[in-house]
Design a protein around this motif. Structure first.
Motif, PDB file in Angstrom:
ATOM      1  N   GLU A  29     -49.791  18.072   2.886  1.00  0.00           N
ATOM      2  CA  GLU A  29     -50.221  17.854   1.500  1.00  0.00           C
ATOM      3  C   GLU A  29     -49.185  17.065   0.711  1.00  0.00           C
ATOM      4  O   GLU A  29     -49.533  16.145  -0.035  1.00  0.00           O
ATOM      5  CB  GLU A  29     -50.493  19.197   0.810  1.00  0.00           C
ATOM      6  N   LEU A  30     -47.898  17.421   0.875  1.00  0.00           N
ATOM      7  CA  LEU A  30     -46.852  16.675   0.180  1.00  0.00           C
ATOM      8  C   LEU A  30     -46.849  15.230   0.643  1.00  0.00           C
ATOM      9  O   LEU A  30     -46.744  14.308  -0.177  1.00  0.00           O
ATOM     10  CB  LEU A  30     -45.475  17.309   0.400  1.00  0.00           C
ATOM     11  N   ALA A  31     -46.960  15.027   1.933  1.00  0.00           N
ATOM     12  CA  ALA A  31     -46.978  13.666   2.481  1.00  0.00           C
ATOM     13  C   ALA A  31     -48.095  12.840   1.838  1.00  0.00           C
ATOM     14  O   ALA A  31     -47.874  11.691   1.429  1.00  0.00           O
ATOM     15  CB  ALA A  31     -47.155  13.714   3.995  1.00  0.00           C
ATOM     16  N   GLU A  32     -49.275  13.415   1.731  1.00  0.00           N
ATOM     17  CA  GLU A  32     -50.406  12.704   1.120  1.00  0.00           C
ATOM     18  C   GLU A  32     -50.143  12.387  -0.348  1.00  0.00           C
ATOM     19  O   GLU A  32     -50.483  11.316  -0.833  1.00  0.00           O
ATOM     20  CB  GLU A  32     -51.683  13.530   1.251  1.00  0.00           C
ATOM     21  N   LYS A  33     -49.511  13.301  -1.050  1.00  0.00           N
ATOM     22  CA  LYS A  33     -49.282  13.131  -2.481  1.00  0.00           C
ATOM     23  C   LYS A  33     -48.220  12.079  -2.792  1.00  0.00           C
ATOM     24  O   LYS A  33     -48.281  11.431  -3.833  1.00  0.00           O
ATOM     25  CB  LYS A  33     -48.921  14.465  -3.133  1.00  0.00           C
ATOM     26  N   ILE A  34     -47.240  11.902  -1.901  1.00  0.00           N
ATOM     27  CA  ILE A  34     -46.170  10.947  -2.188  1.00  0.00           C
ATOM     28  C   ILE A  34     -46.238   9.696  -1.317  1.00  0.00           C
ATOM     29  O   ILE A  34     -45.376   8.821  -1.422  1.00  0.00           O
ATOM     30  CB  ILE A  34     -44.779  11.598  -2.094  1.00  0.00           C
ATOM     31  N   GLY A  35     -47.246   9.589  -0.469  1.00  0.00           N
ATOM     32  CA  GLY A  35     -47.440   8.377   0.310  1.00  0.00           C
ATOM     33  C   GLY A  35     -46.566   8.239   1.544  1.00  0.00           C
ATOM     34  O   GLY A  35     -46.227   7.125   1.945  1.00  0.00           O
ATOM     35  N   TYR A  36     -46.211   9.356   2.128  1.00  0.00           N
ATOM     36  CA  TYR A  36     -45.426   9.346   3.357  1.00  0.00           C
ATOM     37  C   TYR A  36     -46.252   9.967   4.475  1.00  0.00           C
ATOM     38  O   TYR A  36     -47.214  10.690   4.218  1.00  0.00           O
ATOM     39  CB  TYR A  36     -44.132  10.149   3.194  1.00  0.00           C
ATOM     40  N   SER A  37     -45.832   9.714   5.703  1.00  0.00           N
ATOM     41  CA  SER A  37     -46.524  10.345   6.831  1.00  0.00           C
ATOM     42  C   SER A  37     -46.055  11.796   6.951  1.00  0.00           C
ATOM     43  O   SER A  37     -44.960  12.154   6.512  1.00  0.00           O
ATOM     44  CB  SER A  37     -46.222   9.603   8.132  1.00  0.00           C
ATOM     45  N   GLU A  38     -46.906  12.592   7.547  1.00  0.00           N
ATOM     46  CA  GLU A  38     -46.562  13.999   7.767  1.00  0.00           C
ATOM     47  C   GLU A  38     -45.306  14.109   8.627  1.00  0.00           C
ATOM     48  O   GLU A  38     -44.427  14.929   8.362  1.00  0.00           O
ATOM     49  CB  GLU A  38     -47.737  14.716   8.429  1.00  0.00           C
ATOM     50  N   SER A  39     -45.205  13.253   9.639  1.00  0.00           N
ATOM     51  CA  SER A  39     -44.035  13.319  10.523  1.00  0.00           C
ATOM     52  C   SER A  39     -42.751  12.941   9.781  1.00  0.00           C
ATOM     53  O   SER A  39     -41.691  13.511  10.056  1.00  0.00           O
ATOM     54  CB  SER A  39     -44.230  12.416  11.747  1.00  0.00           C
ATOM     55  N   ALA A  40     -42.827  12.021   8.830  1.00  0.00           N
ATOM     56  CA  ALA A  40     -41.632  11.653   8.050  1.00  0.00           C
ATOM     57  C   ALA A  40     -41.154  12.838   7.220  1.00  0.00           C
ATOM     58  O   ALA A  40     -39.944  13.087   7.126  1.00  0.00           O
ATOM     59  CB  ALA A  40     -41.930  10.459   7.151  1.00  0.00           C
ATOM     60  N   ILE A  41     -42.087  13.563   6.630  1.00  0.00           N
ATOM     61  CA  ILE A  41     -41.716  14.737   5.830  1.00  0.00           C
ATOM     62  C   ILE A  41     -41.139  15.819   6.734  1.00  0.00           C
ATOM     63  O   ILE A  41     -40.134  16.450   6.405  1.00  0.00           O
ATOM     64  CB  ILE A  41     -42.912  15.284   5.025  1.00  0.00           C
ATOM     65  N   LYS A  42     -41.772  16.047   7.889  1.00  0.00           N
ATOM     66  CA  LYS A  42     -41.263  17.050   8.832  1.00  0.00           C
ATOM     67  C   LYS A  42     -39.851  16.702   9.279  1.00  0.00           C
ATOM     68  O   LYS A  42     -38.983  17.574   9.353  1.00  0.00           O
ATOM     69  CB  LYS A  42     -42.186  17.158  10.050  1.00  0.00           C
ATOM     70  N   ASN A  43     -39.614  15.433   9.586  1.00  0.00           N
ATOM     71  CA  ASN A  43     -38.280  15.009  10.010  1.00  0.00           C
ATOM     72  C   ASN A  43     -37.265  15.233   8.891  1.00  0.00           C
ATOM     73  O   ASN A  43     -36.146  15.691   9.145  1.00  0.00           O
ATOM     74  CB  ASN A  43     -38.276  13.537  10.425  1.00  0.00           C
TER      75      ASN A  43
END
Length: 86
Positions: A29-43
């Motif tokens: 959800e955060l990734a979608e809201k800020i325009g990043y991929s889910e994997s980038a946020i996880k990393n």
């Protein structure tokens, strides 16, 4: 908690995880809201949060704050209209 130092925004991975928890957001959800991929946020949550990602999160937080202020202003506007009708 975001710290602004000489116009640089710094967020630790621990703060990123705490932010998601506090906002009740999944990584996806955060990734979608800020325009990043889910994997980038996880990393980032398991390593280093980049300055651009920290900045994107701070803009998201500012956006939420401004939306709350707009709601309050709209309520005030409606109350004032109702008051002036009487």
């Amino acid at each position: 908690v975001l710290f602004v130092m000489m116009k640089r925004i710094i967020m630790t991975s621990e703060e990123l995880r705490a932010f998601c928890s506090k906002q009740n957001l999944t990584v996806k959800e955060l990734a979608e809201k800020i325009g990043y991929s889910e994997s980038a946020i996880k990393n980032a949550a398991n390593g280093i949060v980049s300055e651009p990602m920290s900045f994107a999160i701070s803009l998201y937080v500012e956006n939420l704050s401004l939306k709350d202020k707009l709601k309050s202003a709209d309520k005030f506007k409606q109350n004032l209209k109702d008051f002036l009708k009487d």
